[in-house]
Write an enzyme that holds these catalytic residues in place. Structure first.
Site, PDB file in Angstrom:
ATOM      1  N   LYS A  71      -3.190  10.011 -11.300  1.00 25.38           N
ATOM      2  CA  LYS A  71      -3.207   8.869 -12.650  1.00 25.38           C
ATOM      3  C   LYS A  71      -4.188   8.311 -13.128  1.00 25.38           C
ATOM      4  O   LYS A  71      -4.359   7.879 -13.423  1.00 25.38           O
ATOM      5  CB  LYS A  71      -1.842   8.258 -11.832  1.00 25.38           C
ATOM      6  CG  LYS A  71      -0.128   8.514 -11.865  1.00 25.38           C
ATOM      7  CD  LYS A  71       0.658   7.647 -11.604  1.00 25.38           C
ATOM      8  CE  LYS A  71       1.685   8.558 -11.935  1.00 25.38           C
ATOM      9  NZ  LYS A  71       3.131   6.703 -12.060  1.00 25.38           N
ATOM     10  N   ASP A 107       5.216   4.292 -17.387  1.00 28.16           N
ATOM     11  CA  ASP A 107       6.257   3.977 -16.560  1.00 28.16           C
ATOM     12  C   ASP A 107       6.772   2.563 -16.978  1.00 28.16           C
ATOM     13  O   ASP A 107       7.530   1.994 -15.993  1.00 28.16           O
ATOM     14  CB  ASP A 107       4.857   3.967 -15.171  1.00 28.16           C
ATOM     15  CG  ASP A 107       5.248   5.385 -14.509  1.00 28.16           C
ATOM     16  OD1 ASP A 107       5.699   5.827 -14.496  1.00 28.16           O
ATOM     17  OD2 ASP A 107       4.110   5.388 -14.285  1.00 28.16           O
ATOM     18  N   LYS A 158      -2.468  -4.735   2.959  1.00 24.40           N
ATOM     19  CA  LYS A 158      -2.452  -3.803   1.811  1.00 24.40           C
ATOM     20  C   LYS A 158      -2.325  -4.010   0.874  1.00 24.40           C
ATOM     21  O   LYS A 158      -1.790  -3.682  -0.313  1.00 24.40           O
ATOM     22  CB  LYS A 158      -1.726  -2.514   2.544  1.00 24.40           C
ATOM     23  CG  LYS A 158      -1.965  -1.838   3.411  1.00 24.40           C
ATOM     24  CD  LYS A 158      -0.835  -0.394   3.784  1.00 24.40           C
ATOM     25  CE  LYS A 158      -1.191   0.501   5.163  1.00 24.40           C
ATOM     26  NZ  LYS A 158      -0.027   1.349   4.814  1.00 24.40           N
TER      27      LYS A 158
HETATM   28  P1  NAP Z   1       4.016   4.016  -2.875  1.00 25.94           P
HETATM   29  O1  NAP Z   1       2.651   3.521  -3.132  1.00 25.94           O
HETATM   30  O2  NAP Z   1       4.255   4.895  -0.980  1.00 25.94           O
HETATM   31  O3  NAP Z   1       4.348   1.773  -1.965  1.00 25.94           O
HETATM   32  C1  NAP Z   1       5.236   1.860  -1.159  1.00 25.94           C
HETATM   33  C2  NAP Z   1       5.425   0.632  -0.497  1.00 25.94           C
HETATM   34  O4  NAP Z   1       6.680   0.751   0.229  1.00 25.94           O
HETATM   35  C3  NAP Z   1       4.279  -0.229   0.118  1.00 25.94           C
HETATM   36  O5  NAP Z   1       3.566  -1.068  -0.495  1.00 25.94           O
HETATM   37  C4  NAP Z   1       4.780  -0.331   1.864  1.00 25.94           C
HETATM   38  O6  NAP Z   1       3.749  -0.313   2.472  1.00 25.94           O
HETATM   39  C5  NAP Z   1       6.412   0.046   1.218  1.00 25.94           C
HETATM   40  N1  NAP Z   1       6.502   0.612   2.197  1.00 25.94           N
HETATM   41  C6  NAP Z   1       6.752   1.755   2.770  1.00 25.94           C
HETATM   42  N2  NAP Z   1       8.065   2.352   4.104  1.00 25.94           N
HETATM   43  C7  NAP Z   1       8.417   0.457   3.535  1.00 25.94           C
HETATM   44  C8  NAP Z   1      10.022   0.513   5.032  1.00 25.94           C
HETATM   45  N3  NAP Z   1      10.557   1.620   5.276  1.00 25.94           N
HETATM   46  N4  NAP Z   1       9.383  -0.210   5.093  1.00 25.94           N
HETATM   47  C9  NAP Z   1       9.300  -1.501   4.080  1.00 25.94           C
HETATM   48  N5  NAP Z   1       8.424  -1.905   3.373  1.00 25.94           N
HETATM   49  C10 NAP Z   1       8.021  -0.156   3.277  1.00 25.94           C
HETATM   50  O7  NAP Z   1       4.849   4.846  -3.167  1.00 25.94           O
HETATM   51  P2  NAP Z   1       6.104   4.122  -4.932  1.00 25.94           P
HETATM   52  O8  NAP Z   1       4.622   5.386  -5.640  1.00 25.94           O
HETATM   53  O9  NAP Z   1       5.012   2.796  -4.816  1.00 25.94           O
HETATM   54  O10 NAP Z   1       6.990   5.042  -4.277  1.00 25.94           O
HETATM   55  C11 NAP Z   1       8.393   3.645  -3.908  1.00 25.94           C
HETATM   56  C12 NAP Z   1       9.257   4.365  -4.407  1.00 25.94           C
HETATM   57  O11 NAP Z   1      10.173   3.815  -5.576  1.00 25.94           O
HETATM   58  C13 NAP Z   1      10.010   4.700  -3.873  1.00 25.94           C
HETATM   59  O12 NAP Z   1      11.256   4.781  -3.502  1.00 25.94           O
HETATM   60  C14 NAP Z   1       9.752   5.959  -4.962  1.00 25.94           C
HETATM   61  O13 NAP Z   1      10.970   6.758  -5.143  1.00 25.94           O
HETATM   62  C15 NAP Z   1      10.672   4.836  -6.333  1.00 25.94           C
HETATM   63  N6  NAP Z   1       9.671   5.091  -7.505  1.00 25.94           N
HETATM   64  C16 NAP Z   1      11.007   5.102  -8.372  1.00 25.94           C
HETATM   65  C17 NAP Z   1      10.270   5.123  -9.781  1.00 25.94           C
HETATM   66  C18 NAP Z   1      11.157   5.496 -10.925  1.00 25.94           C
HETATM   67  O14 NAP Z   1      10.860   6.052 -11.889  1.00 25.94           O
HETATM   68  N7  NAP Z   1      12.347   5.099 -10.737  1.00 25.94           N
HETATM   69  C19 NAP Z   1       8.752   6.119  -9.976  1.00 25.94           C
HETATM   70  C20 NAP Z   1       7.917   5.212  -8.977  1.00 25.94           C
HETATM   71  C21 NAP Z   1       8.198   5.661  -7.672  1.00 25.94           C
HETATM   72  P3  NAP Z   1       2.643   0.428   3.282  1.00 25.94           P
HETATM   73  O15 NAP Z   1       1.277  -0.484   2.785  1.00 25.94           O
HETATM   74  O16 NAP Z   1       2.453  -0.790   4.617  1.00 25.94           O
HETATM   75  O17 NAP Z   1       3.346   1.307   4.013  1.00 25.94           O
END
Ligand code: NAP
Length: 278
Positions: A71, A107, A158
């Protein structure tokens, strides 16, 4: 996967890894709804092969979507950026206008349309759970909307980058708390963590108590359709939405840019129903 350049327009999603992506199914439905003859492929590109991909197949496409880890990496290869893509420093959609490549970020517009569809307002006190990639989109849009933002995370170190970026780019101060410290009373709670996603469907990032007194909940997760967090919202009559409408809207916004078409909420609902029935 190789792209087949057939009759009609050719689009693709680039990323690595791509795994099981819903994007081809979503775009196929949207092409059909708008009467555009086009194909949509998945193209896994390793980071070091991105320059070669721009020299070869990417410039031959009519446009493409971009996901992790490209990205940010695609930006030096583009001829221009939309204001939102420039502000976010993140591109998820590339438009090929007769050889000129322009980067967009749908997005953010997908998120705003999804809220709109669920009649959820982005204002007042907004609690964002997580500080990763999608949290960044939510935080920037909340800041642009003038909301009072709290980030709740498990690792405060973070989240420092996102906090600093909001301050530097948008002069927005954010509160930072631990997920365990979340209380109630927010106008909107947005889950930007994968907590509650299949197969860990018994997990929720915050308690039912915190959800009970909030105005609305938006969960970016779309598998399952109803996370435990959304179940808390439904059972306490709190307005809510899952993330599928955001996913479909970001694709629809990309097609609006590529093909000059226009989608309405009814179109998006049709695509969502189709995906849910599969
Ligand atoms: P990411 O960059 O990996 O970020 C995930 C975030 O959640 C980080 O802050 C991480 O904390 C935290 N986290 C991970 N596991 C956790 C847990 N079990 N308990 C509490 N905090 C937790 O991921 P992302 O790309 O932002 O995606 C996050 C979610 O959004 C996913 O479920 C994805 O499917 C969804 N999403 C949806 C869309 C849509 O269009 N609907 C688009 C993009 C993403 P740490 O830094 O401590 O690991």
């Amino acid at each position: 996967m190789r792209i087949e350049f057939k009759n009609g327009k050719s689009f693709a999603l680039i990323g690595n890894p791509l795994g099981h992506s819903l994007s081809p199914a979503i775009h196929k439905e949207l092409f059909a709804l708008s009467g555009v003859s086009a194909s949509y492929s998945l193209l896994e590109i390793e980071p070091e092969k991105l320059p070669a991909a721009f020299d070869n197949e990417l410039r031959r496409l009519n446009g493409f979507n971009v996901t992790i880890p490209h990205k940010l990496a695609v930006i030096p290869f583009l001829d221009g950026l939309s204001p939102r893509a420039a502000l976010f420093g993140s591109v998820n959609t590339v438009e090929n206008d007769n050889g000129t490549l322009k980067g967009h970020n749908t997005d953010c517009s997908g998120f705003l349309k999804a809220l709109d569809m669920a009649e959820i307002e982005l204002k007042g006190s907004v609690l964002i759970l997580g500080a990763g990639g999608v949290a960044r989109t939510f935080a920037f849009e909340s800041a642009l909307a003038g909301a009072d933002i709290t980030l709740a995370v498990r690792n405060p170190e973070k989240a420092a980058g996102l906090r600093n970026e909001l301050k530097e780019k948008l002069e927005t101060e954010t509160k930072l708390i631990l997920l365990d410290e979340v209380g109630g009373g927010y106008d909107l709670i947005i889950n930007a963590t994968p907590c509650g996603m299949f197969p860990n469907v018994q997990a929720a990032p915050i308690s039912e108590e915190a959800v009970k007194n909030s105005g609305a909940v938006f969960d970016s997760i779309y598998n399952p359709k109803e996370t435990l967090l959304l179940k808390y919202a439904r059972e306490n009559s709190v307005k809510h939405s899952n993330g599928l409408s955001m996913l479909v809207w970001q694709a629809a916004k990309a097609e609006e840019i590529w093909n000059g078409v226009k989608f309405e909420n009814d179109d998006i609902t049709k695509v969502i129903r189709g995906l849910e029935n599969e």
